[in-house]
Design an enzyme around this catalytic site. Structure first.
Site, PDB file in Angstrom:
ATOM      1  N   HIS A 103       1.059   0.570  13.458  1.00 40.40           N
ATOM      2  CA  HIS A 103       1.772   0.995  12.181  1.00 40.40           C
ATOM      3  C   HIS A 103       0.836   0.980  11.095  1.00 40.40           C
ATOM      4  O   HIS A 103       0.806   1.802  10.137  1.00 40.40           O
ATOM      5  CB  HIS A 103       2.666  -0.571  11.791  1.00 40.40           C
ATOM      6  CG  HIS A 103       3.402  -0.425  10.442  1.00 40.40           C
ATOM      7  ND1 HIS A 103       2.859  -1.233   9.638  1.00 40.40           N
ATOM      8  CD2 HIS A 103       4.375   0.384  10.080  1.00 40.40           C
ATOM      9  CE1 HIS A 103       3.598  -0.888   8.295  1.00 40.40           C
ATOM     10  NE2 HIS A 103       4.729  -0.064   8.715  1.00 40.40           N
ATOM     11  N   ALA A 147       0.790  -1.118  -0.116  1.00 41.03           N
ATOM     12  CA  ALA A 147       0.010  -0.117   0.180  1.00 41.03           C
ATOM     13  C   ALA A 147       0.884   1.268   0.100  1.00 41.03           C
ATOM     14  O   ALA A 147       0.604   2.212  -0.575  1.00 41.03           O
ATOM     15  CB  ALA A 147      -1.066  -0.072   1.118  1.00 41.03           C
ATOM     16  N   ILE A 149      -4.440  -3.023   4.189  1.00 41.03           N
ATOM     17  CA  ILE A 149      -3.334  -2.258   5.174  1.00 41.03           C
ATOM     18  C   ILE A 149      -4.031  -2.985   6.529  1.00 41.03           C
ATOM     19  O   ILE A 149      -4.872  -2.943   7.181  1.00 41.03           O
ATOM     20  CB  ILE A 149      -3.683  -0.891   5.400  1.00 41.03           C
ATOM     21  CG1 ILE A 149      -3.318  -0.221   3.792  1.00 41.03           C
ATOM     22  CG2 ILE A 149      -2.452  -0.435   6.523  1.00 41.03           C
ATOM     23  CD1 ILE A 149      -3.663   1.263   3.832  1.00 41.03           C
TER      24      ILE A 149
END
Length: 174
Positions: free
Chosen positions: A96, A64, A89
């Site tokens: 993160h 991503a 994601i």
């Protein structure tokens, strides 16, 4: 991008806008078994709405985080009318994913504002993404829907831009 308008038949404005549009779909290879569901559904929906298959260009990047730079390169080339980014994601229990998702979406917005080329995001951070078959099946199905929504948004946006371009090109008479 929760598009509630999903016309069963494309209207002439979207067909006209898509007839000559060149669209790039940038997809991350991370969790490609899910991400490619969005990419493929998006391409199929664009074709249903009037885009020529030869004018839809898939581009793959590792993850991503790499999508905004590739979107920028494509948009700045002047050869594309829209760019769509697709990624998962993963929320892996640390923060993160929040930094990555913010960077990706902010980067995509910056690309469209800097270049004037519409950019769309199917970069999603599913809650509790796990590699179990049940959840993988759910997310594959969900990404099909999100890919179709991105295609709808792309078609409607290109039609809106064409209408505004025509309006701005009219001579003003007072």
């Amino acid at each position: 991008m929760n598009q509630t308008l999903t016309p069963s038949q494309p209207h002439s404005a979207t067909q006209a806008a898509l007839a000559t549009a060149r669209i790039a779909i940038v997809s991350a290879n991370w969790h490609s078994e899910v991400v490619h569901q969005a990419r493929d559904a998006c391409a199929q929906r664009l074709q249903h709405l009037g885009a020529a298959p030869a004018r839809i260009h898939p581009v793959e990047v590792p993850g991503a985080f790499e999508i905004p730079l590739m979107a920028q390169k494509l948009a700045q080339s002047g050869q594309f009318d829209a760019v769509i980014g697709c990624a998962v994601i993963v929320n892996g229990g640390i923060y993160h994913h929040e930094f990555v998702s913010t960077a990706v979406v902010d980067g995509l917005m910056r690309v469209q504002l800097d270049t004037g080329v519409p950019v769309f995001s199917v970069a999603l951070t599913p809650y509790n993404f796990q590699p179990s078959e049940d959840l993988q099946g759910f997310f594959r199905t969900h990404f099909v829907k999100k890919g179709e929504e991105a295609a709808n948004a792309c078609a409607e946006t290109l039609a809106a831009h064409a209408a505004v371009d025509a309006l701005l090109g009219e001579a003003v008479t007072a």
